[in-house]
Design an enzyme around this catalytic site. Structure first.
Site: not given
Length: 254
Positions: A23, A35, A122, A155
């Site tokens: 990040a 964090r 991720h 959806c």
């Protein structure tokens, strides 16, 4: 003079450079980290529930809050910064580069790095996926539906619950992406960990794997990490200035 048997000089082989980004590389683009001292999880511990799979699936109100959060996400307004651009310059110099990112913002690709050279551990915030039929579509389309009055859009294929195409807490990483990242870490001759606390596994362990396989490990992060002792170099300077300088040195070093 007649022809020579001396073959033409070959350019020096450039080392494979693997860059694990967290990040911290995107904070200069206006995307807060998670964090760090001012990170999202420290400022709002409740926000973690919005990206926890079991909670998201079980609680419609959590999903509605998640969609509102996505509407306001700075990731959709962000532009690549000097650090992202420096990685692209390194790749365009002819140096073999692979980026393994923990980020979901897509800024490496936006900066001009080829998709095939970016491994998104991720996932991506720029797409959504159905938790039932796994149909995939654009995040922008889903957010337009939210703006039009659907607080928890289902959806369109099967009516299932939609989620961001990111890896939520409680979900496993894509095994194929992880296996490729592991192979890159083992093959790298230089491995940079940039803007990552190196606390989230299994992504963090890639730094250790690279060092164990002989890579020169360089860590660029504001805070200490569990892998600092393995690093050949630890840089605490701001990423936006430190990384361009570091990568320019790699280019010059050929």
């Amino acid at each position: 003079m007649a022809g020579s048997d001396t073959p033409p000089a070959q350019p020096p082989r450039r080392p494979l450079v693997a860059i694990l980004t967290g990040a911290g590389i995107s904070t200069d683009s206006g995307i807060p980290d998670y964090r760090g001292p001012n990170g999202l999880w420290r400022r709002d511990p409740e926000a973690e529930k919005l990206v926890t799979y079991d909670t998201y699936m079980a609680d419609p109100e959590i999903r509605r809050r998640s969609w509102r959060m996505r509407q306001d996400s700075p990731a959709f307004r962000a532009e690549p910064n000097a650090a992202h651009e420096a990685v692209v310059r390194l790749e365009r110099s002819g140096t073999p580069v692979r980026v393994i990112t923990q980020n979901v913002d897509g800024l490496h690709q936006r900066a001009g790095l080829p998709e095939r050279k970016v491994l998104e551990l991720h996932g991506t915030v720029r797409a959504v996926t159905c938790t039932r039929c796994h149909a995939r579509s654009s995040m922008r389309e889903a957010l337009d539906r939210v703006a039009a009055g659907e607080p928890d859009p289902p959806c369109l294929v099967c009516g299932g619950i939609l989620k961001s195409a990111t890896v939520m807490f409680g979900e496993r990483l894509d095994p194929e992406v992880l296996a490729t990242a592991l192979g890159v870490a083992k093959a790298a001759e230089v491995f940079l960990a940039v803007g990552s606390t190196l606390q989230v596994q299994p992504a963090a362990s890639l730094a250790g794997v690279a060092a164990e396989h002989g890579a020169r490990l360089i860590i660029v992060n504001a805070e200490p990490t569990p892998y600092d002792a393995l690093a050949a170099e630890v840089i605490r300077e701001p990423i936006g200035s430190a990384l361009p300088r570091l990568l320019a040195g790699l280019t010059e070093g050929g």
